[in-house]
Write a protein that holds these residues in place. Structure first.
Motif: not given
Lengths: 382, 382, 382, 382
Positions: C327, C331, C334, C348-350
């Motif tokens: 994941n 992310s 992406t 955005l989630d990292y």
């Protein structure tokens, strides 16, 4: 009012169930043990009495003697009821004689060896109006009561599926010691026609009926007799069907190696489902349609009022086997106290002689089905 | 050597199983997807291919086209095998044609709609010597493999009792959306004669056989069809008996409200017992006679060497559904690579065409038993 | 668009983390590994490349060579980003050079050995606008994301208490093999000043910040160095305080015998509480004021939309460590795809370079506090 | 011998702890309640006595009256000991007077408000040779005793790390009702200087000492006072160090929303580790070096003989809070019976006045540390 006065049949020194019944009946300070026919001789009976600090004059050599002698004492001094904690084949006679002589009865399960005996007791209870409690202790658990209340209130909708199990391993674990522990358990003359069926199967059967508030109408049974020379079942798998058409499945065993006392039930309805495991007795796992799984706990959030009253201590403090057992005695004692004072009482909640009859019918139907290669049988027709 | 080259039948955009097979087959870097007949039209098939960055020339409008065109390509460039991820009624034809044209096959379960079809494939595999893997993914879990290995090595002695269950609730949870999700699931023409029996029952059946290393010889089945107008089973309770006389019980449901994917098995032997639950897939609870309960974990202590190899990461780091699924592909790919290099390979461990035949026989026997009020039926006689 | 092209620094044959990063980055079909400086010699690097079916011309003997040679290739053919999977002391140089040469970066944690190095990278990211992902993989779990979302949405009210732990036992379990596994872990020159603090403590620290959406402002640290001649911490207990005044407690260890990978967090608020355990990563236990405990599951009921998207498979099918790891890559990929196409992207989630700086500051503050008998220290002042 | 005769101080109608002590002391049939100073007026005290079927003449209006009147009765008729179940500030005076007048004492925790008072009682016990039990009930659990025995026997080697917690949520859950439940709990004059520290912290402190068989030598404490106008701590995080240098961590709270009674301990040694949770009190999770995790259960396999004796019922039948509580009374009664008969007795196992002193010192040290920004303090120096 005063404490209720109890006489015990069986439960001599070294008896496991005697100690359980004594602790459970004493827990709430409503009942005191004042007499006993603990063993088959008066000497042994008195020896038990001494350990319990009882009046030796009320330690009898037989239940007949106890019932006759106690009957001569004035009400309030004499025992109000007897509790029967003997092996299975010694339930019927003392229960019958007690009812015939005006004593209320608490009796261990299974109630009797035969359906005929069970119906005799059922008739006597009806005729005399005396109280009769059967100690299906697991239904005394708060979370079992919450489960039943949720079913009764329609919280999970119509029941469509029931799964139950009662698995122990001690017969496999302790094979050598088996004879010494409970010799009557392997002897059909003393256990009746059911082995594990009687010993644990009836607990599961009563739990299914109690939680679902429905009767089991049909069963198909495939029994196992594991080990050399074994004549009584010690393992079994059953299909069943309930009043409303819901289907169920039940597995029992006393040779499921490693299992301690794994009694569990799951009930699936059209609006939700509930799961309970005796070894985690303080958790009730509930799933409502479209919601995350919820875990209910005794005295916790979302508990019905009549269930909350069952807890003696606040949430998070586990109650166990003895407390559940004591709930049977407490409910019986509450009822009996009310009767003795000519008061009305609501929310009676203990297994009765009718549960005793159904339990023995269940054993008969299961054994007969098994003999017929798991053909369907109706317990009510036995 | 090189990566093995895979062609996919089914699995167009939006297909759930297509994505699962693609992720699982890619996980270990041994297989690459190079062609596909993803949908019923070449346009749709190419659209899927574009999303997957595939060569559009190898996105076909039908499996027939794919097999014929690929066959013309030189070995090493053409696909080595196809993977079939279509609905149940579309497994047989592509599998048959692939085998007839020299392609190895990976196929989703249940293998076919009928026993006759299943036996045709079984014969073809025998004749051609081609490889055939059936994606019973749950047997790819490390702890399932540990369970099997413990049984095979005799760690728990002779098996005397098996309990299995596979419970889902989505058909009850998502009743309204049901049609849109998998319309073919409720349609006997597309699902075959089994509903939940085919969809999840065969997983449980294969798991029982895999872990116990024995066949199921007899079953008695009481099926439910919950909901109005339901023709296929979505619930069922079964008794079963195994090769060595051990008795078992199985319950399945897709209307067990609240259950997500509760596949579980317990096996009791004369020396110990094992329990596994798919939703806690990284724990195997084992009880040996006279010892405290032990919990085995992937890559943990006491794990057999061949099982340890299955873990991709160290203990304490959960592997899940995709990794178990990938283990089927990995074992198949290891076998196929060896075959292509004329090498020997040991420890092959993936379900085959024979499991496919047994699965369909199980469905047939269960449906027939249910029609006969749960009479005993032998799967092998179908 | 096309798959993103990745070059790997480190991860030669036999490297554990190399395999993890390769599997995780491949899982979603968005990234392909096309180049690598896997080992310290070109021969070894090519050997790894052969195993991975890579073009040998793109298997380099050093990260410097890889960055320079790849830079000469046209965009779309050359690598888009590097991923750094080397020991801790070999993160800084390749990250710095990549950023200086226009390559995006994915980097393992802890980001660097020193706070100074960390700030250099932070500045470079700011200057260049290049993307930088730090693989704090545990925050990739769906249930961690649900926890964070519930906190952010105010579902549990104001946070008043945080409890976190990260306990492993392998250093105690495998004492003899320790040197052979990860020699650099016990060597301050290669690990930096933190032992377990760096290895697992920063994961816990990032998890606390991620779930609570707040910074840790102060810590007091009591570290242990269990075993003879141990210079770096392998155990520690910490008090901490957060931005809003909430107090917290953290315990870490790599000598907690028997623990596998017990990372866990509990967050208590004024309206509810949440609990998560990595080893049961698919369950989030939530308690709202006045309600029974609820258990949330990936893709289950009550899951936020952005969290549901994180699940690759339906509820009840466990995803694990690799999926959570993937994941982070997903992310990042992406984001990078959007950047390459000049598109906007939301959610955005990292973890980024800023998390890297905070992690190293946390190590510094903890070591300094411990030297001063657990005096309070502010990570932001290091 | 006879049943021991108990007089109760406090525990009037509606008192929660009174009921608990009565049930726990009655459970094993060794103790009978014969007198009480249940309330502050003789009328209220008699009302309680009536509910309990006591002789009204022995229901007193004050503990002074009870002690003086009972002292006049002959031994064997008079009470043998008092049990003190009043709020914290009313423990010292009755305990002191009882010891000065020759009565043995059972007392609820924390023993006194101040260290000075605690030491007075300690001296009196030493001088008089009378018995003194402090009801740290959680150490009465069978699995806690197994944990201690395993530590004492060296099964887990040298202790290197301890983690403990005691989390409740009722102060957050039931904020409005708080005053009505236990008004003295928030009043420093009645609770002493510790809030949650006294109420639950001392339970955790005693559990740590009991299980590890070591003293806590130093603590650093960061306390919370959540809610407006709160003066006493209701939350706290502590670091601690033990006799042998092992480090520990403890978190306590009564505002941890949703927690019921989450007392738990983990002890890590050089050869193994143990974990216990009060809410799952019948499981002890143990990990020995190089072996799979084991779960010990009361009366199960691998249980030490002295621990097995603590169980009243066979394995698989949960015992809970009351049974653990009763174990304190049972051990005390066994000791007292032996003393009264001039017999020797082994394996005494109940908390004493020394635990009471240490508990109050712990509170003082924790409060002082908190005032000094979590500076280290030695409980033994208070």
């Amino acid at each position: 009012m005063r404490k209720l006065r109890m006489g015990m049949v069986g439960g001599g020194l070294g008896s496991f169930m005697g100690g359980v019944h004594r602790k459970a009946s004493a827990l709430d300070g409503m009942i005191e043990l004042v007499a006993g026919a603990f063993s088959s001789t008066v000497e042994k009976s008195k020896a038990t009495g001494r350990e319990l600090y009882l009046d030796e004059n009320r330690c009898y050599g037989s239940f007949e003697e106890m019932l006759l002698k106690e009957k001569e004492l004035p009400l309030g001094e004499r025992i109000d009821f007897i509790t029967i904690v003997t092996p299975n084949h010694l339930h019927f006679e003392p229960a019958k004689m007690a009812l015939e002589n005006g004593f209320h009865v608490v009796c261990d399960k299974p109630m009797t060896l035969t359906v005929d005996q069970a119906k005799v007791l059922q008739d006597l209870v009806k005729e005399t109006g005396l109280l009769f409690a059967l100690t299906h202790n697991y239904s005394g658990n708060a979370m079992v009561k919450q489960a039943r209340q949720m079913v009764v209130n329609g919280d999970i909708g119509d029941i469509i599926k029931v799964q139950a199990q009662y698995l122990q391993g001690w017969m496999a674990d302790e094979l050598d010691e088996q004879a010494s522990i409970k010799p009557w358990r392997a002897d059909p003359k003393k256990s009746g026609i059911g082995g594990s069926l009687a010993d644990i199967g009836t607990h599961a059967e009563q739990l299914v009926r109690y939680v679902t508030d429905m009767d089991i109408t049909e069963i198909a049974s495939d029994l196992g007799r594991i080990g050399e020379g074994r004549t009584l079942d010690n393992d079994g798998n059953l299909l069943f069907r309930m009043e409303n058409g819901a289907k169920g499945i039940l597995t029992i065993s006393q040779v499921a190696l490693g299992e301690e006392n794994d009694l569990a039930i799951r009930v699936y309805g059209t609006k939700g489902s509930i799961k309970w495991e005796q070894e985690n007795s303080t958790r009730l796992v509930v799933q409502f349609k479209g919601e995350p799984e919820k875990t209910f706990t005794p005295d916790g959030y979302g508990i019905y009022g009549n269930v909350r009253e069952v807890s003696r201590i606040p949430k998070g403090h586990p109650e166990g086997y003895l407390e559940a057992f004591a709930n049977i005695y407490k409910s019986f004692a509450t009822h009996l106290s009310a009767v003795l004072q000519n008061k009305e009482v609501e929310n009676l909640d203990y297994p009765t002689v009718n549960d005793g009859v159904k339990g023995v019918q269940f054993i008969y139907a299961a054994v007969d089905s098994d003999k017929n290669n798991a053909a369907w049988k109706k317990p009510s027709e036995f």
